[in-house]
Design a protein around this motif. Structure first.
Motif, PDB file in Angstrom:
ATOM      1  N   VAL A 256     -11.464   3.991  -4.454  1.00  0.00           N
ATOM      2  CA  VAL A 256     -10.793   3.032  -3.565  1.00  0.00           C
ATOM      3  C   VAL A 256      -9.762   2.250  -4.371  1.00  0.00           C
ATOM      4  N   LEU A 257      -8.540   2.172  -3.840  1.00  0.00           N
ATOM      5  CA  LEU A 257      -7.477   1.366  -4.442  1.00  0.00           C
ATOM      6  C   LEU A 257      -7.236   0.162  -3.545  1.00  0.00           C
TER       7      LEU A 257
ATOM      8  N   LEU B  64      -5.441  -3.846  -7.632  1.00  0.00           N
ATOM      9  CA  LEU B  64      -4.058  -3.917  -8.080  1.00  0.00           C
ATOM     10  C   LEU B  64      -3.360  -5.111  -7.437  1.00  0.00           C
ATOM     11  N   GLN B  65      -2.947  -6.060  -8.252  1.00  0.00           N
ATOM     12  CA  GLN B  65      -2.209  -7.225  -7.745  1.00  0.00           C
ATOM     13  C   GLN B  65      -0.776  -6.812  -7.392  1.00  0.00           C
TER      14      GLN B  65
ATOM     15  N   LYS C 106       0.826  -1.217   0.000  1.00  0.00           N
ATOM     16  CA  LYS C 106       0.000   0.000   0.000  1.00  0.00           C
ATOM     17  C   LYS C 106       0.857   1.264   0.000  1.00  0.00           C
ATOM     18  N   THR C 107       1.788   1.348   0.945  1.00  0.00           N
ATOM     19  CA  THR C 107       2.603   2.562   1.069  1.00  0.00           C
ATOM     20  C   THR C 107       3.494   2.761  -0.153  1.00  0.00           C
ATOM     21  N   THR C 108       4.019   1.681  -0.718  1.00  0.00           N
ATOM     22  CA  THR C 108       4.828   1.777  -1.934  1.00  0.00           C
ATOM     23  C   THR C 108       4.010   2.358  -3.078  1.00  0.00           C
ATOM     24  N   ARG C 109       2.773   1.907  -3.217  1.00  0.00           N
ATOM     25  CA  ARG C 109       1.891   2.432  -4.260  1.00  0.00           C
ATOM     26  C   ARG C 109       1.569   3.898  -4.014  1.00  0.00           C
TER      27      ARG C 109
END
Length: 273
Positions: free
Chosen positions: A104-105, A154-155, A14-17
């Motif tokens: 929402v992601l 997102l995978q 999550k944080t990387t995205r």
């Protein structure tokens, strides 16, 4: 400006995205505020997520920070587990009240892969017990519900496609507000005073006149108009009708206070049938 809710298992990226999204939108001169768990005072994963009370306080903090920063100039990104659908619904309601778009992601990842990535961490690891509990509690987003829509899945090994997210955040129309969040029209300064005065005087006058009146008689009221006395009514009954009328008028105020007496007479006549 809009709200982006990022959700997923622990260690789902999550944080990387979010960092990639920030870099992209900063290049386009967008103002961005990130709200995350680490901003909560004394945040400790094991302590916070290991207690329902502590976790409730964390969600209250995230919601408060989102409300504080959500405005026409700023993109707010909530980077947290956001695994409870009820909490995602609350965030959705904030955007409706602010009349701003949101999406929402979902950083989707399998359970085994999430556990594996957690074990590979050199720091900020979750305990195996907490990982299992959080994965079990997770309520997957559903794009068919309004609070999880639009939903981007997102995978873990897929590239982040920013264009559709950008379109959803900056080019879509905001949701219509709930009726409960729409500001009611301003009432006249003396509206409530006149409403209370007229209805109170009318009730007192009817009670006094009933002592000498018979059913079928018409009672002329001080403010004008008359009420046909179908039967004798108690003070408690008349005051109950009066309170109901006041509640109704608060929701449907009128600019001309001279109409209040006539409206109350009609309301009384209908209620006393």
């Amino acid at each position: 400006m809009p709200l982006l809710v990022v959700t997923g298992y622990p260690c789902s990226g999550k944080t990387t995205r979010v960092e990639k999204i920030i870099n992209c939108f900063n290049a386009k001169h967008k103002d961005i505020v990130v709200v995350n768990d680490g901003q909560f005072n004394g945040f400790d994963r094991e302590v916070i997520y290991g207690s329902s009370r502590n976790e409730k306080n964390l969600r209250a903090f995230l919601k408060s920070e989102t409300q504080k920063h959500l405005n026409k100039d700023t993109l707010v990104i909530v980077d947290s587990l956001n695994y409870i659908k009820g909490f995602r619904y609350e965030l959705h309601c904030i955007t409706k009240a602010a009349q701003t778009p949101h999406c929402v992601l979902w950083c989707d990842i399998g359970k085994d892969r999430a556990l594996e990535l957690n074990h590979q961490r050199s720091k900020d690891k979750y305990s195996d017990k907490l990982m299992e509990e959080l994965i079990m509690r997770y309520e997957e987003p559903n794009g068919q519900t309004r609070w999880d829509s639009p939903l981007f899945i997102l995978q873990i090994d897929n590239d982040l496609a920013l264009e559709p997210i950008e379109d959803a955040l900056f080019k879509s129309k905001p949701p219509p507000p709930n009726m409960s969040t729409v500001a009611q029209p301003l009432q006249a300064t003396d509206f409530m005073y006149e409403l209370d005065k007229v209805t109170n005087e009318t009730v007192k006058h009817i009670v006094n006149c009933q002592r000498s009146a018979m059913p079928g008689d018409k009672i002329r009221l001080p403010a004008g108009g008359e009420v046909e006395l179908m039967r004798h009514s108690t003070l408690a009954e008349l005051n109950k009708i009066r309170r109901q009328f006041i509640v109704y008028m608060k929701m449907n105020p009128v600019s001309d206070c001279s109409q209040l007496s006539t409206m109350f007479i009609q309301y009384l006549q209908t209620s006393l049938l």
